[in-house]
Design a protein around this motif. Structure first.
Motif, PDB file in Angstrom:
ATOM      1  N   CYS A   5      32.665 -30.136  31.292  1.00  0.00           N
ATOM      2  CA  CYS A   5      32.065 -29.871  32.353  1.00  0.00           C
ATOM      3  C   CYS A   5      30.838 -30.982  32.774  1.00  0.00           C
ATOM      4  CB  CYS A   5      31.276 -28.677  32.356  1.00  0.00           C
ATOM      5  SG  CYS A   5      30.537 -28.068  33.780  1.00  0.00           S
ATOM      6  N   ARG A   6      30.993 -31.548  33.855  1.00  0.00           N
ATOM      7  CA  ARG A   6      29.994 -32.613  34.110  1.00  0.00           C
ATOM      8  C   ARG A   6      29.728 -32.352  35.671  1.00  0.00           C
ATOM      9  NH1 ARG A   6      30.732 -38.271  34.014  1.00  0.00           N
ATOM     10  NH2 ARG A   6      28.260 -38.144  34.341  1.00  0.00           N
ATOM     11  N   ILE A   7      28.429 -31.920  35.967  1.00  0.00           N
ATOM     12  CA  ILE A   7      27.921 -31.663  37.269  1.00  0.00           C
ATOM     13  C   ILE A   7      26.707 -32.533  37.679  1.00  0.00           C
ATOM     14  CG2 ILE A   7      27.198 -29.732  38.593  1.00  0.00           C
ATOM     15  CD1 ILE A   7      28.434 -27.701  36.860  1.00  0.00           C
ATOM     16  N   ASP A   8      26.624 -32.868  38.847  1.00  0.00           N
ATOM     17  CA  ASP A   8      25.487 -33.741  39.379  1.00  0.00           C
ATOM     18  C   ASP A   8      24.732 -32.658  40.137  1.00  0.00           C
ATOM     19  OD1 ASP A   8      23.516 -35.354  40.651  1.00  0.00           O
ATOM     20  OD2 ASP A   8      25.299 -36.900  41.308  1.00  0.00           O
ATOM     21  N   PHE A   9      23.642 -32.282  39.862  1.00  0.00           N
ATOM     22  CA  PHE A   9      22.878 -31.210  40.359  1.00  0.00           C
ATOM     23  C   PHE A   9      21.912 -31.815  41.649  1.00  0.00           C
ATOM     24  CE2 PHE A   9      19.462 -28.487  41.365  1.00  0.00           C
ATOM     25  CZ  PHE A   9      20.041 -27.152  41.443  1.00  0.00           C
ATOM     26  N   HIS A  10      21.599 -33.240  41.578  1.00  0.00           N
ATOM     27  CA  HIS A  10      20.938 -33.865  42.404  1.00  0.00           C
ATOM     28  C   HIS A  10      21.545 -34.736  43.336  1.00  0.00           C
ATOM     29  CE1 HIS A  10      16.526 -35.690  43.269  1.00  0.00           C
ATOM     30  NE2 HIS A  10      17.340 -35.756  44.429  1.00  0.00           N
ATOM     31  N   ALA A 315      24.683 -32.389  30.801  1.00  0.00           N
ATOM     32  CA  ALA A 315      25.483 -32.867  31.714  1.00  0.00           C
ATOM     33  C   ALA A 315      26.318 -32.088  32.716  1.00  0.00           C
ATOM     34  CB  ALA A 315      26.690 -33.511  30.818  1.00  0.00           C
ATOM     35  N   GLY A 316      26.192 -30.656  32.199  1.00  0.00           N
ATOM     36  CA  GLY A 316      27.041 -29.929  33.169  1.00  0.00           C
ATOM     37  C   GLY A 316      26.879 -28.247  32.952  1.00  0.00           C
ATOM     38  N   LEU A 317      26.812 -28.083  31.503  1.00  0.00           N
ATOM     39  CA  LEU A 317      26.885 -26.584  31.250  1.00  0.00           C
ATOM     40  C   LEU A 317      25.499 -25.752  31.594  1.00  0.00           C
ATOM     41  CD1 LEU A 317      28.070 -26.720  27.480  1.00  0.00           C
ATOM     42  CD2 LEU A 317      29.493 -26.257  29.431  1.00  0.00           C
ATOM     43  N   ASN A 318      24.535 -26.461  31.678  1.00  0.00           N
ATOM     44  CA  ASN A 318      23.254 -25.616  32.118  1.00  0.00           C
ATOM     45  C   ASN A 318      23.683 -25.251  33.641  1.00  0.00           C
ATOM     46  OD1 ASN A 318      22.164 -25.996  29.655  1.00  0.00           O
ATOM     47  ND2 ASN A 318      20.841 -27.588  30.302  1.00  0.00           N
ATOM     48  N   ALA A 319      23.796 -26.447  34.338  1.00  0.00           N
ATOM     49  CA  ALA A 319      24.004 -26.397  35.687  1.00  0.00           C
ATOM     50  C   ALA A 319      25.148 -25.224  36.212  1.00  0.00           C
ATOM     51  CB  ALA A 319      24.516 -27.610  36.653  1.00  0.00           C
ATOM     52  N   ALA A 320      26.435 -25.532  35.226  1.00  0.00           N
ATOM     53  CA  ALA A 320      27.324 -24.362  35.590  1.00  0.00           C
ATOM     54  C   ALA A 320      27.011 -22.957  35.523  1.00  0.00           C
ATOM     55  CB  ALA A 320      28.468 -24.717  34.703  1.00  0.00           C
TER      56      ALA A 320
END
Length: 330
Positions: A5-10, A315-320
């Motif tokens: 998982c890779r998420i760009d929150f900003h 990288a992404g787990l928190n945002a998910a």
């Protein structure tokens, strides 16, 4: 990091704007134009942001995401689009229009985008209504500035808004806007680099202190707040604040900040390491400030100094988990 998982929150976006400046004869309202492959966002006849086409082209944005290995971006308005003027009808229409534009992009690519809208926070009763419509349209939260017009974020008039955000499960992303040169303390900061590096981060820290120590998070313990740019200077100052605050009878500072998240836009691995040590890697969301000129590396090079397990969370787990989206790669 693995491929989970890779998420760009900003990440910011420009949607088609209504011409309020012409319609209402008020040049404070933002206008957007493109020429020679550059987008220019203007207020009061002055360009306040210049952007590449990926700011408004979903196709180019997805190309950039794919090249960087990003699974998802969380889209929020380019900060100068958040406006604290106009009458209630104008301000409400403006926010609803931006939110509808972002919600449309999210609906067209639900596996790649989540969205944060905005609200006319200087009209608190209208802000609650707009927040509800943003929720109903599928947005995950809202981006707000560091004040609500001339009100600080712990003002009693804003209680209903933050209560509603908590009840709806809407994330509140606090982002500094254009630094208010009229503020007495801001006049001591000169030059673009210091306004960017010191002025905006100080502004964020003041807003955070209002939310945390002004009663909002104590009253709304499930409210999720994310502070832009690593929280500005807030978590660097927190140990000094706690030195006195924690001697009183109020909830401890560590309890008050447990649902306060930050993004990773700090540009330095040592600063990110400090945040992991200070608040825990569970509360840090990868972000880049894409596609603005000061954006960080989309590939996440800032994470390379972290242990693998922490890097995967940021990288992404928190945002998910915050967004309630899948943790598997698209």
């Amino acid at each position: 990091m693995n491929d989970s998982c890779r998420i760009d929150f900003h990440a910011h976006i420009v949607v088609e704007l209504p011409d309020f400046a012409e319609r209402f004869g008020d040049r404070r309202w933002p206008t957007f134009s493109t020429a020679d492959g550059t987008g220019r966002l203007s207020r009061d006849g002055q360009v306040v942001r210049s952007m590449s086409p990926s700011a408004w082209s979903t196709r180019l944005r997805l190309d950039d995401m794919d090249a960087a290995g990003l699974d998802r971006q969380v889209l929020s308005p380019v900060p100068p689009l958040i406006c604290d003027w106009g009458d209630p009808r104008q301000a409400t229409e403006w926010a609803d229009h931006l939110n509808a534009g972002i919600a449309q992009v999210v609906a067209e690519h639900p596996g790649r985008f989540s969205g944060l809208g905005t609200v006319p926070l200087h009209y608190p009763d209208k802000a609650v209504d707009v927040l509800q419509r943003a929720h109903d349209a599928g947005l995950s939260g809202v981006e707000i500035g560091t004040t609500a017009g001339d009100r600080e974020l712990d003002h009693a008039d804003l209680r209903e808004f933050f209560d509603a955000a908590e009840q709806l499960g809407m994330i509140v992303f606090v982002h500094p806007l254009i630094l208010e040169i009229g503020a007495a303390w801001a006049q001591r900061i000169t030059g673009l680099a210091t306004r960017f590096g010191l002025g905006m981060t100080t502004d964020t820290a003041i807003a955070a202190s209002r939310l945390v120590f002004g009663g909002t998070v104590a009253r709304c313990p499930q409210l999720r707040i994310c502070l832009a740019h690593g929280g500005g200077t807030f978590f660097w100052a927190l140990s000094r604040i706690a030195r006195l605050w924690d001697q009183g009878d109020e909830p401890r500072s560590s309890d008050l900040t447990r649902n306060v998240f930050v993004d990773s836009v700090v540009y330095d691995q040592a600063n990110l390491r400090y945040l992991c040590d200070r608040i825990g890697s569970d509360r840090i969301l990868f972000g880049t400030d894409y596609p603005l000129p000061a954006q960080d590396d989309l590939r996440g090079s800032i994470l390379t100094g972290l242990p693998a397990a922490e890097a995967e969370k940021v990288a992404g787990l928190n945002a998910a988990a915050v967004l309630g989206v899948p943790t598997t790669s698209h």
